[in-house]
Design a protein around this motif. Sequence first.
Motif, PDB file in Angstrom:
ATOM      1  N   VAL A   1      -2.436 -10.835  -7.484  1.00 26.81           N
ATOM      2  CA  VAL A   1      -1.982  -9.436  -7.824  1.00 26.81           C
ATOM      3  C   VAL A   1      -1.515  -9.515  -6.071  1.00 26.81           C
ATOM      4  CG1 VAL A   1      -3.653  -7.928  -6.244  1.00 26.81           C
ATOM      5  CG2 VAL A   1      -4.546  -9.478  -8.222  1.00 26.81           C
TER       6      VAL A   1
ATOM      7  N   LYS B   1      -5.788  -4.915  -1.095  1.00 27.13           N
ATOM      8  CA  LYS B   1      -6.315  -6.411  -1.631  1.00 27.13           C
ATOM      9  C   LYS B   1      -6.910  -7.330  -1.380  1.00 27.13           C
ATOM     10  CE  LYS B   1      -2.438  -7.689  -0.571  1.00 27.13           C
ATOM     11  NZ  LYS B   1      -1.567  -6.717  -0.087  1.00 27.13           N
TER      12      LYS B   1
ATOM     13  N   ASP C   1      -6.922 -15.920  -1.595  1.00 25.54           N
ATOM     14  CA  ASP C   1      -6.104 -14.057  -0.287  1.00 25.54           C
ATOM     15  C   ASP C   1      -4.648 -14.848   0.122  1.00 25.54           C
ATOM     16  OD1 ASP C   1      -5.477 -11.917   0.206  1.00 25.54           O
ATOM     17  OD2 ASP C   1      -7.597 -11.307   1.179  1.00 25.54           O
TER      18      ASP C   1
ATOM     19  N   ILE D   1      -3.705 -13.706  -4.414  1.00 25.91           N
ATOM     20  CA  ILE D   1      -3.467 -12.705  -4.250  1.00 25.91           C
ATOM     21  C   ILE D   1      -2.742 -12.651  -2.603  1.00 25.91           C
ATOM     22  CG2 ILE D   1      -4.142 -10.983  -2.449  1.00 25.91           C
ATOM     23  CD1 ILE D   1      -7.088 -10.478  -3.850  1.00 25.91           C
TER      24      ILE D   1
END
Lengths: 285, 253
Positions: A56, A64, A177, A209
């Motif tokens: 993403v 995000k 992330d 992410i």
Amino acid sequence: MSDPTVVPWPRPVSAARPESVLTVDDILVRFQTRDASVTAVDRMTFDVRHGEFISVIGPSGCGKSTLFNVIGGLITPTSGLVTVAGEPIRGPHPAIGMVFQEESTFPWRTVLDNVAFPLEVRGVSRRVRLEKARDVVAMVGLTGFEGHYPSELSGGMRQRVSIARTLASEPKILLMDEPFAALDEQTRLLLGDKVLQIQQTLKQTTLLITHSITEAVQLSDRVVVMSYRPGRLKRIVDIDLPHPRTSEIMTSDAFGHYVAEIWGDLRDEASRGMAEAEASRGART
Amino acid sequence: MSISRADHAPALVGAATLLGLFALLELAIRAGLVDRYVVPPPSDVVASFARIVTEEDIPHRFAQTALEGLGAAVLIALVGIPAGLLLYRHMVLRVAVQSWVAALAAAPLVLAYPLFLVIFGRSAMTIVMMGFISGVAPVTLKTLEGLSATRRVLIDVGRSLKLTPAQQFRLVLLPAAVPTIFVGLRLGLVFALINIVGLEFLINFGGLGQLINELAERYDLAGTYAAIAFVVLVSVLFFLALERTERWLRPGR
Ligand SMILES: Nc1ncnc2c1ncn2[C@@H]1O[C@H](COP(=O)(O)OP(=O)(O)OP(=O)(O)O)[C@@H](O)[C@H]1O
Ligand SMILES: [Mg+2]
């Protein structure tokens, strides 16, 4: 072990995807601040298939991390649903392992005890969990540092400890992330290779992410592009590059083509984000 | 080799500084800059050590004050830390009583000693309770502060691994808060010891405080200062023990 022939990655099937293990369905997250409400994630919908590596990507502040926390079950969305293997999640799901954007090692535990933490919580015996942790520590290239405390490691090494800790819990779905955000370009590439290699051997479904286009293209089967404020789904790009991949793929033409394509999408968003930031700065002074 | 030398260096510098200050004081007194009937020369104080140890039953008194301190310290930890946790867990309670606890920490509680005398009698219990009451507030406040300051992301790691509340407390919150809790324990212990020795002095009971009272009334200045040195020794021992415990509970600073 590794298959020398290049395996073409399955093309996406359009509508119903029975093989998807994770679905993000119309997620909306609105934060109520003192004098305004901020829509951080605006009706995001996509799904992740078994064994898939999906990224993403979006400009800073586009939502995000918020999305990451929703999928991890740490934030309840304002509306919408996340399902794992068809089941809607309420709170953290045992099949999901999370690697956080911020430094998240436990400073009072050695590298080995950090990595063994998820197993300790589950009540795995000391001998077994340390043995397992040693394997995972080796996987992320930290052999020799088992007895060190995080304060004795570099930022990149600590990030690897966090990744190892999550891997040790053997999640079916790995959520990360921006795990490489604090690292320099070289370490980032090598660690990216490492993660991809681990992901391929463990056949782990992975959602990464990132805000790095090259990282997204290098690692992913598909890239979910988000827009800036509100964080909406802009586009999903299939990355049809051969597997297994290493960072060497970055020199190929196809790679450059994908990067340019995603940058085209993101440029508008990023410049809009900067313009907005500047405007609000101007309004304040 | 060089590492162990580096370890000893601070202690050596500390001791040397102390000796240097004593030497300066000695000189100042001998030169008549400081009245020797107000501050006895350090050499006299050192000379009086042997005398007060044998004649004034120092071992016994030292043990009594140290044990009172230990009793108060244990009570402070057993009550102060859970109280901090309670305030952390219950927002309403925190808002309601936090400022009271802060006020308690600042109050000159020793003035309430007659009340303690009435409740517990002229006994070691009175002294331990006085020490406990005067030292518990900072521990509660610092425990609350340490727990509240636990980094969000560490709590999230625990949540993502589905820790039970008890595991979350034992494995994440408590270790994260240990350094701050120990700041509170150090403060609390200082308050407790001051009040313990002060109360021994005031009610003329038991340990080193009473001895200081007696020696002062006899105008045995050198002896008084020597007895004060033993009070300092008590607190040094407590601090060393605290430091050890902290390093054991919370390695990897
Ligand atoms: N708890 C919160 N309360 C209010 N607003 C929030 C909260 N968390 C995030 N936001 C807002 O939501 C938006 C998205 O934040 P988020 O952290 O998800 O961005 P991000 O895409 O992860 O950014 P970065 O790439 O910089 O990490 C931001 O505008 C932020 O100000
Ligand atoms: Mg973020």
